[in-house]
Design an enzyme around this catalytic site. Structure first.
Site, short mmCIF file in Angstrom:
data_model
loop_
_atom_site.label_atom_id
_atom_site.label_comp_id
_atom_site.label_asym_id
_atom_site.label_seq_id
_atom_site.Cartn_x
_atom_site.Cartn_y
_atom_site.Cartn_z
N CYS A 134 -0.39 -3.30 15.57
CA CYS A 134 -0.21 -2.95 14.15
C CYS A 134 -0.77 -4.00 13.21
CB CYS A 134 1.28 -2.75 13.88
SG CYS A 134 1.62 -2.31 12.16
N CYS A 159 4.59 -5.92 16.33
CA CYS A 159 3.99 -4.94 17.27
C CYS A 159 2.50 -5.30 17.44
CB CYS A 159 4.12 -3.52 16.75
SG CYS A 159 5.85 -3.02 16.53
N GLU A 209 0.83 -1.21 0.00
CA GLU A 209 0.00 0.00 0.00
C GLU A 209 0.87 1.25 0.00
OE1 GLU A 209 -2.94 -1.79 3.49
OE2 GLU A 209 -1.82 0.05 3.81
N CYS A 231 -1.77 1.96 8.46
CA CYS A 231 -0.87 0.89 7.98
C CYS A 231 -1.47 -0.48 7.92
CB CYS A 231 0.32 0.74 8.91
SG CYS A 231 0.82 2.21 9.67
N CYS A 245 5.63 -7.60 7.52
CA CYS A 245 6.56 -7.12 8.55
C CYS A 245 6.76 -8.23 9.56
CB CYS A 245 5.96 -5.89 9.24
SG CYS A 245 7.12 -5.11 10.39
N CYS A 249 3.28 8.27 1.87
CA CYS A 249 3.71 7.29 2.86
C CYS A 249 3.90 5.98 2.13
CB CYS A 249 2.62 7.18 3.93
SG CYS A 249 2.91 5.86 5.10
N1 SAH Z 1 8.16 -0.19 11.12
C1 SAH Z 1 8.27 1.23 11.18
C2 SAH Z 1 7.41 1.98 10.17
C3 SAH Z 1 6.04 1.49 9.86
S1 SAH Z 1 4.72 1.77 10.99
C4 SAH Z 1 8.00 1.72 12.58
O1 SAH Z 1 7.73 0.91 13.44
O2 SAH Z 1 8.12 2.90 12.82
C5 SAH Z 1 4.40 3.48 10.99
C6 SAH Z 1 3.91 4.00 12.33
O3 SAH Z 1 2.53 3.63 12.56
C7 SAH Z 1 4.70 3.46 13.50
O4 SAH Z 1 4.91 4.48 14.43
C8 SAH Z 1 3.75 2.43 14.05
O5 SAH Z 1 4.08 2.12 15.37
C9 SAH Z 1 2.41 3.11 13.86
N2 SAH Z 1 1.25 2.25 13.96
C10 SAH Z 1 1.11 0.98 13.56
N3 SAH Z 1 -0.12 0.51 13.84
C11 SAH Z 1 -0.79 1.52 14.43
C12 SAH Z 1 -2.09 1.65 14.96
N4 SAH Z 1 -2.97 0.64 14.94
N5 SAH Z 1 -2.43 2.85 15.49
C13 SAH Z 1 -1.55 3.88 15.50
N6 SAH Z 1 -0.31 3.81 15.03
C14 SAH Z 1 0.09 2.64 14.51
#
Ligand code: SAH
Length: 358
Positions: free
Chosen positions: A132, A129, A105, A346, A125, A118
């Site tokens: 995410c 997390c 995406e 994301c 990934c 973005c």
């Molecule tokens: N892997 C990298 C970049 C991709 S995620 C990183 O961890 O920074 C981009 C951002 O979106 C990161 O800060 C991630 O923690 C956040 N993110 C992911 N899922 C989310 C969610 N459900 N709500 C808010 N932020 C989220």
């Protein structure tokens, strides 16, 4: 920095992704083919400024050279599977299909200062997390630098407007795909390429400490954002498995090193999740951690996804958290939720597509 040792950059016939080379590497390649250096400039311009789809488009090159290029290299192709436009703001989300059928995406957001994209840096990934969506379908493969560039070139052509800001905050952990991502970065900031100023580029990472240090030493002066999301290691470990490998203090030390070498402010991202990381005490702890940084904190009401039951902190709660930080001299803003009606966060949309296909 070697992208030739990553097999993702070769196709099934053993050809190499020509878009992935930096300008200097392309010069070396063409010299090896017995060509003059200035030819590399012409090829680079076709690839990175004119978004050529094939070697046959490169009309100022001899037929012979075009044939030579075709034999050794390929040009990355991406197609748009779907495009969603937010009715609330001008956010557009693109679902993109790679040449091996994988789906990623990219999202374009319109700000007062211009278009920002973005992009995704990996297919899936592996960071895991808990909040995410990108991680839920697992990890498939690295993206090539050429594919990351193509996300931008393709979308810029489609919307017919210049993209002046790039954030690597889509699917994937960019620092787990280090060499390809650095090649991507070198190309977008190249004056003969997209020519985006390093200050208009932000890489976001969950905090792969040795790679932050390595990136610092590249001295590209891009902005670095850290997905912190917690004010102590105990909480961070519950949200982000990577916290078992690197402590917050190790991450922050690497950030100090990055700031020193690149003379940039740091960005910290903090998704507020009800009852998990959003108390006043958390805000105080966070302020304490960041007190000697010149930085911005981006507070993000967590995007609620169906894969877990996290809820966002209330509006008042978020405001109070922000005020606590501000009172202690930390610059914190609450991120606007763009594209919330098109699931622009994301990985959410990719998951829906993959579920439909399976
Ligand atoms: N892997 C990298 C970049 C991709 S995620 C990183 O961890 O920074 C981009 C951002 O979106 C990161 O800060 C991630 O923690 C956040 N993110 C992911 N899922 C989310 C969610 N459900 N709500 C808010 N932020 C989220």
């Amino acid at each position: 920095m070697d992208i030739k040792s990553d097999k993702v950059n070769f196709d099934s016939e053993g050809k190499f992704s020509i878009l992935s080379f930096t300008k200097t590497e392309l010069e070396e390649e063409l010299l090896e083919l017995g060509e003059k250096k200035f030819r590399a400039g012409q090829v680079y311009e076709w690839l990175h400024q004119k978004n050529a789809q094939s070697f046959d488009d490169m009309s100022n090159l001899s037929l012979e050279l075009r044939e030579k290029l075709k034999e050794k290299y390929f040009i990355d192709q991406i197609v748009v599977l779907d495009k969603l436009e937010s009715k609330l703001d001008e956010t557009k989300k693109f679902i993109l299909k790679l040449d091996d059928g994988n789906i990623i995406e990219a999202v374009v957001m319109k700000y007062k200062y211009g278009n920002s994209i973005c992009i995704s840096s990996e297919v899936g990934c592996q960071m895991g997390c808990t909040f995410c969506a990108s991680t839920k379908q697992g990890y498939k493969r690295n993206l090539r630098a050429g594919e990351m560039l193509k996300e931008i070139y393709l979308i810029q052509d489609l919307i017919g407007e210049r993209i002046g800001n790039v954030v690597i905050m889509g699917i994937g952990e960019p620092l787990m795909n280090y060499d390809n991502v650095v090649h991507f970065l070198r190309n977008i900031i190249d004056p003969k390429g997209l020519n985006i100023g390093a200050r208009h580029v932000t890489l976001s990472t969950c905090g792969i400490v040795p790679r932050i240090r390595q990136l610092a030493e590249e001295k590209m002066q891009i902005n670095l954002a850290i997905s912190l999301h917690a004010s102590n290691d105990e909480t961070r470990k519950k949200l982000m498995p990577i916290a078992n490998k690197f402590s917050i203090s190790e991450v922050l030390d690497a950030c100090r090193y990055y700031c020193e070498l690149n003379n940039r402010r740091m960005n910290f991202e903090y998704a507020l999740i009800q009852g998990k990381n959003d108390t006043e005490k958390n805000a105080e702890e966070l302020a304490n951690l960041l007190k000697d940084f010149t930085c911005f904190v981006n507070l993000i009401p967590v995007n609620e996804i169906k894969e877990n039951d996290y809820k966002k902190t209330s509006k008042e709660g978020i405001k109070a958290f922000q005020e606590k930080l501000n009172e202690r001299g930390i610059d914190a803003t609450i991120r606007r939720e763009l594209g919330s009606d098109i699931e622009a966060a994301c990985g959410q949309l990719r998951n829906q597509y993959m579920e439909k296909e399976n």
